[in-house]
Design an enzyme around this catalytic site. Structure first.
Site, PDB file in Angstrom:
ATOM      1  N   GLU A   1       0.884  -1.176   0.000  1.00  0.00           N
ATOM      2  CA  GLU A   1       0.000   0.000   0.000  1.00  0.00           C
ATOM      3  C   GLU A   1       0.912   1.214   0.000  1.00  0.00           C
ATOM      4  O   GLU A   1       1.425   1.622   1.041  1.00  0.00           O
ATOM      5  CB  GLU A   1      -0.868   0.021   1.271  1.00  0.00           C
ATOM      6  CG  GLU A   1      -1.811  -1.139   1.417  1.00  0.00           C
ATOM      7  CD  GLU A   1      -2.920  -1.119   0.395  1.00  0.00           C
ATOM      8  OE1 GLU A   1      -3.035  -0.148  -0.376  1.00  0.00           O
ATOM      9  OE2 GLU A   1      -3.680  -2.093   0.368  1.00  0.00           O
TER      10      GLU A   1
ATOM     11  N   CYS B   1      -2.486   8.766   2.362  1.00  0.00           N
ATOM     12  CA  CYS B   1      -2.143   8.342   0.999  1.00  0.00           C
ATOM     13  C   CYS B   1      -3.303   8.589   0.028  1.00  0.00           C
ATOM     14  O   CYS B   1      -3.085   8.680  -1.174  1.00  0.00           O
ATOM     15  CB  CYS B   1      -1.717   6.886   0.990  1.00  0.00           C
ATOM     16  SG  CYS B   1      -2.877   5.824   1.844  1.00  0.00           S
TER      17      CYS B   1
HETATM   18  P1  NAD Z   1      10.221   7.123   4.120  1.00  0.00           P
HETATM   19  O1  NAD Z   1      10.222   6.750   2.696  1.00  0.00           O
HETATM   20  O2  NAD Z   1      11.528   7.345   4.818  1.00  0.00           O
HETATM   21  O3  NAD Z   1       9.464   6.023   5.013  1.00  0.00           O
HETATM   22  C1  NAD Z   1       8.152   5.593   4.734  1.00  0.00           C
HETATM   23  C2  NAD Z   1       7.811   4.494   5.756  1.00  0.00           C
HETATM   24  O4  NAD Z   1       8.610   3.359   5.516  1.00  0.00           O
HETATM   25  C3  NAD Z   1       8.079   4.860   7.208  1.00  0.00           C
HETATM   26  O5  NAD Z   1       7.012   4.346   7.990  1.00  0.00           O
HETATM   27  C4  NAD Z   1       9.397   4.163   7.544  1.00  0.00           C
HETATM   28  O6  NAD Z   1       9.503   3.792   8.899  1.00  0.00           O
HETATM   29  C5  NAD Z   1       9.320   2.941   6.681  1.00  0.00           C
HETATM   30  N1  NAD Z   1      10.614   2.452   6.222  1.00  0.00           N
HETATM   31  C6  NAD Z   1      11.620   3.183   5.719  1.00  0.00           C
HETATM   32  N2  NAD Z   1      12.640   2.385   5.336  1.00  0.00           N
HETATM   33  C7  NAD Z   1      12.265   1.110   5.623  1.00  0.00           C
HETATM   34  C8  NAD Z   1      12.876  -0.159   5.464  1.00  0.00           C
HETATM   35  N3  NAD Z   1      14.091  -0.301   4.901  1.00  0.00           N
HETATM   36  N4  NAD Z   1      12.193  -1.252   5.878  1.00  0.00           N
HETATM   37  C9  NAD Z   1      10.957  -1.148   6.431  1.00  0.00           C
HETATM   38  N5  NAD Z   1      10.330   0.036   6.595  1.00  0.00           N
HETATM   39  C10 NAD Z   1      10.972   1.146   6.192  1.00  0.00           C
HETATM   40  O7  NAD Z   1       9.348   8.417   4.200  1.00  0.00           O
HETATM   41  P2  NAD Z   1       8.752   9.230   5.410  1.00  0.00           P
HETATM   42  O8  NAD Z   1       9.409  10.560   5.462  1.00  0.00           O
HETATM   43  O9  NAD Z   1       8.667   8.447   6.684  1.00  0.00           O
HETATM   44  O10 NAD Z   1       7.271   9.379   4.888  1.00  0.00           O
HETATM   45  C11 NAD Z   1       7.015  10.236   3.808  1.00  0.00           C
HETATM   46  C12 NAD Z   1       6.542   9.533   2.607  1.00  0.00           C
HETATM   47  O11 NAD Z   1       6.084   8.232   2.903  1.00  0.00           O
HETATM   48  C13 NAD Z   1       5.380  10.273   2.050  1.00  0.00           C
HETATM   49  O12 NAD Z   1       5.796  11.126   1.048  1.00  0.00           O
HETATM   50  C14 NAD Z   1       4.423   9.225   1.572  1.00  0.00           C
HETATM   51  O13 NAD Z   1       4.591   9.030   0.200  1.00  0.00           O
HETATM   52  C15 NAD Z   1       4.864   7.973   2.223  1.00  0.00           C
HETATM   53  N6  NAD Z   1       3.915   7.415   3.192  1.00  0.00           N
HETATM   54  C16 NAD Z   1       2.854   6.758   2.693  1.00  0.00           C
HETATM   55  C17 NAD Z   1       1.947   6.216   3.551  1.00  0.00           C
HETATM   56  C18 NAD Z   1       0.747   5.478   3.037  1.00  0.00           C
HETATM   57  O14 NAD Z   1      -0.237   5.386   3.752  1.00  0.00           O
HETATM   58  N7  NAD Z   1       0.811   4.895   1.848  1.00  0.00           N
HETATM   59  C19 NAD Z   1       2.118   6.337   4.919  1.00  0.00           C
HETATM   60  C20 NAD Z   1       3.238   7.014   5.405  1.00  0.00           C
HETATM   61  C21 NAD Z   1       4.141   7.539   4.515  1.00  0.00           C
END
Ligand code: NAD
Length: 477
Positions: free
Chosen positions: A246, A280
């Site tokens: 997702e 999202c």
């Molecule tokens: P990010 O890309 O650093 O992280 C996104 C998520 O992934 C976080 O919850 C983080 O803990 C997790 N994550 C990161 N690296 C990981 C790994 N190697 N293994 C497992 N989990 C990992 O970005 P961010 O600054 O935390 O969030 C911003 C972006 O994330 C937004 O621009 C949005 O696109 C996306 N986001 C989407 C949703 C959704 O509901 N689809 C939710 C939260 C964030």
């Protein structure tokens, strides 16, 4: 103010570990200490999950449902306390946090009941032959949940896995851990067998890189950004694991010329402010028919200015702070870029104060297509209004991005609805309202927004595998 003492939960036991502080995005104050799982904790969670899976998959579906519904009841009783903790760690107003908790309970109840209906099939065959399709729990699930919905997003994964008869190891967000902590606490108290549900926090990459390749793990489910989703999906693929992804969205809202521009702008502004746009499925790119564009944009800007921002624990607050400073920086960068390319600022635009992450609902009109915000998911309180000549142009522009999660439209025309339903490249389309999904409906994306579904019978199917049993009834062997 209630903020829990956070612990890991491994094989039904709660453990403290050193880790990192959890911050309040309102003022950057420290709320608590988050434990980080060690390598040994992860190994133990896996072996506990093997035992937990054996016990849980042999538990009668009706008994599983009873335990799950008990967990939902406990969460409902604690909804006020949980909502307060979510507001503290994530920022959203307490009213919205409480709705999130109650929604999580509805998801658990619905999945619990649906787990009792994981029917197979009997396929017609020649006399003496039986082909029976059985749906079995897929096995141990590794679930990774994000920070924007601290309880409802982990619930999607935990309730889906448990309802199907699977054990799950949940790695919840390090930034907003309390929701998942309360969730797991309720399930353990409700009687889920030891190890069928474990909770880890730590360095996300270390946990995903350890768990996903392990042969005991049979399914990966992740909610988060597209880049991380692609990394985890590649890792899962390298080890032949199916995955539910997702990922991000950049939801288009097509506003046709036959609707009331003021009413649709009002609904849009309130919808955009929900969870400060960190959703999202947040409505983001507004493609507005030329006939009503100016009235829509003016009304949107006016409504946005009335959305009260502040401390989510204040009942007057309609929009709390952004969840972290990364989102504030993203807002500032995207707004500056769009304005430099000719977008008009109709409301908001600047961070409030110099501590914490308060940022007002920001509305831009005349946003050119080459603005970064028209391509990059803002994941914050930013609405982009763009003038279109007709439905065909709006659909073309809506489909132009690699995202395809939620889409919305305002129209009273049946032919328009028919065309939108046929042509919009999204997993969820809502017309004349901005709710993308409920527990009964499948939720998920197409294109870079991911694959697999959460919710609905389609969601539960993702946690099962089919087995065909072919039986020849014969005395000849
Ligand atoms: P990010 O890309 O650093 O992280 C996104 C998520 O992934 C976080 O919850 C983080 O803990 C997790 N994550 C990161 N690296 C990981 C790994 N190697 N293994 C497992 N989990 C990992 O970005 P961010 O600054 O935390 O969030 C911003 C972006 O994330 C937004 O621009 C949005 O696109 C996306 N986001 C989407 C949703 C959704 O509901 N689809 C939710 C939260 C964030």
């Amino acid at each position: 103010m209630a903020y829990p003492r956070l612990q890991l939960c491994i094989g039904g036991e709660w453990r403290s570990r050193p880790g990192q502080p959890v911050l309040n995005p309102l003022d950057d104050s420290v709320l608590g200490e988050l434990p980080h799982a060690t390598r040994a904790d992860m190994e133990e969670a896996l072996s506990a999950a093997e035992a937990g899976h054996r016990a849980w998959r042999r538990t009668a579906p009706a008994k599983r449902a009873e335990i799950m519904q008990r967990a939902a009841r406990l969460l409902r009783e604690r909804a006020d306390t949980i909502a307060e903790a979510i507001t503290l760690e994530q920022g959203k107003p307490k009213g919205q946090a409480k709705i999130e908790v109650l929604r999580a309970c509805d998801i658990i109840d619905w999945d619990a009941e649906e787990g009792r209906r994981a029917y197979g099939r009997v396929i017609p065959a020649e006399p003496g032959m039986r082909h029976i399709v059985i749906r079995e729990p897929i096995g141990i699930v590794a679930g990774f949940a994000p920070w924007n919905f601290p309880i409802s997003s982990p619930t999607r994964k935990v309730a889906g896995a448990l309802a199907a008869g699977c054990a799950i190891i949940l790695k919840a967000s390090e930034e907003t851990p309390a929701g998942a902590w309360y969730l797991v606490q309720a399930f353990i108290e409700a009687g889920v067998p030891k190890g069928a549900l474990s909770l880890l926090f730590g360095v996300p990459g270390e946990i995903s890189e350890y768990l996903i390749p392990r042969p005991e793990v049979r399914l990966v489910t992740f909610t988060g950004s597209v880049p991380v989703g692609k990394r985890l999906a590649a890792l899962a693929g390298a080890h032949m694991k199916p995955a539910i992804m997702e990922l991000g969205g950049h939801a288009p809202v097509i506003v046709c010329g036959d609707v009331d521009p003021v009413a649709s702008a009002g609904i849009s502004a309130v919808g955009k402010s929900r969870n400060a746009g960190q959703v999202c499925v947040s409505p983001t790119r507004f493609f507005v028919d030329d006939a009503i564009h100016d009235r829509f944009a003016t009304a949107f800007g006016e409504k946005a200015k009335t959305i009260a921002i502040g401390n989510g624990l204040d009942p007057a607050t309609q929009m709390g702070p952004l969840a972290n400073h990364r989102r504030v920086e993203a807002m500032e960068r995207l707004i500056a870029d769009a304005v430099s390319r000719g977008a008009k600022l109709l409301a908001g635009g600047e961070r409030q104060g110099n501590r914490g992450c308060l940022f007002p609902l920001t509305v831009l009109s005349d946003v050119p297509e080459d603005a970064l915000a028209m391509h990059e998911e803002p994941f914050g309180p930013l609405a982009l209004i763009h003038r279109t000549r007709d439905l065909g142009e709006a659909i073309g522009k809506a489909n132009a991005l690699p995202f395809g999660l939620a889409g919305y439209a305002f129209t009273h025309s049946a032919p328009n609805v028919e065309r939108l339903s046929d042509e919009l490249e999204v997993g969820n389309l809502s017309i004349n309202h901005l709710v993308a999904s409920i527990p009964e409906t499948p939720f998920g994306g197409v294109k870079d927004s991911g694959y697999g579904r959460e919710g609905g019978s389609e969601g539960l199917a993702c946690y099962t595998v089919t087995k065909n049993v072919s039986h020849l009834v014969t005395a000849a062997v």
